[in-house]
Design an enzyme around this catalytic site. Sequence first.
Site, short mmCIF file in Angstrom:
data_model
loop_
_atom_site.label_atom_id
_atom_site.label_comp_id
_atom_site.label_asym_id
_atom_site.label_seq_id
_atom_site.Cartn_x
_atom_site.Cartn_y
_atom_site.Cartn_z
N ASN A 16 0.84 -1.21 0.00
CA ASN A 16 0.00 0.00 0.00
C ASN A 16 0.87 1.26 0.00
OD1 ASN A 16 -3.08 -0.38 0.16
ND2 ASN A 16 -2.29 -2.00 1.49
N HIS A 112 -8.30 -1.29 5.70
CA HIS A 112 -8.64 -2.60 6.27
C HIS A 112 -9.20 -3.49 5.15
CE1 HIS A 112 -9.95 -5.42 9.32
NE2 HIS A 112 -11.10 -5.51 8.68
#
Length: 216
Positions: A16, A112
Amino acid sequence: MKRIKLGVLVSGRGSNLQAIIDNIENGLLSAQVAVVISDQADAFSLERAKRHNIPAIPVSAAGYKGKRDAYDALLVKELQKHHVELVCLAGFMRIITPTLLKAFPNRVMNIHPALLPSFPGLHVQKAAIEHGAKFSGCTVHFVDEGMDTGPIIIQAVVPVLDSDTEDTLSARILKQEHKVYSRAIQLYAEGTLKVEGRRVIMTGGRTSTDDHLINP
Ligand code: GRF
């Protein structure tokens, strides 16, 4: 547009983080990664940061067992030293305390790999398959004092297939994570997000009610 300064907190491989760096370099995100901090000295994320000349700082949690506030105070010091405006948790495997949240109110985001509020916590892709969910996805949310409970900014949805394993579903979700985290940061940077209680309202947000997904 002014580039918002990000502090990215990581513990592991950092895909990420890499997507954020790439989106900045490709002009899709008006931001600057001011610092990357890892609680694990050997995290590959730190290597990724160094390759892009971004300050990469290991902050070991050894000696801070039961002293989470004191550890977070170290993080706050590093983040402030680098003039960070928005803190992005990207696979950071620690619970954040009020010490960090008070220093950056509504300025800490997390990604998440599930559609919150379903499946908070760990190993959530496996949990979604075992539960028999027909869709899963990912959520970017502001962080509050709970575990994966803060106001939701953006979600991406993917189908769960009968043939899925934890790995195949994780990969499908991760592909979306790499898009939506940058999008959430960009919306924040543009000043379009307003937190009203549990809800994050986007000024000029979409009004269409036609979007839907059905699986199977
Ligand atoms: C991602 O699945 C993210 O949603 C979760 O931890 C994982 C981190 O992966 N919070 P990476 O280190 O960004 O590759």
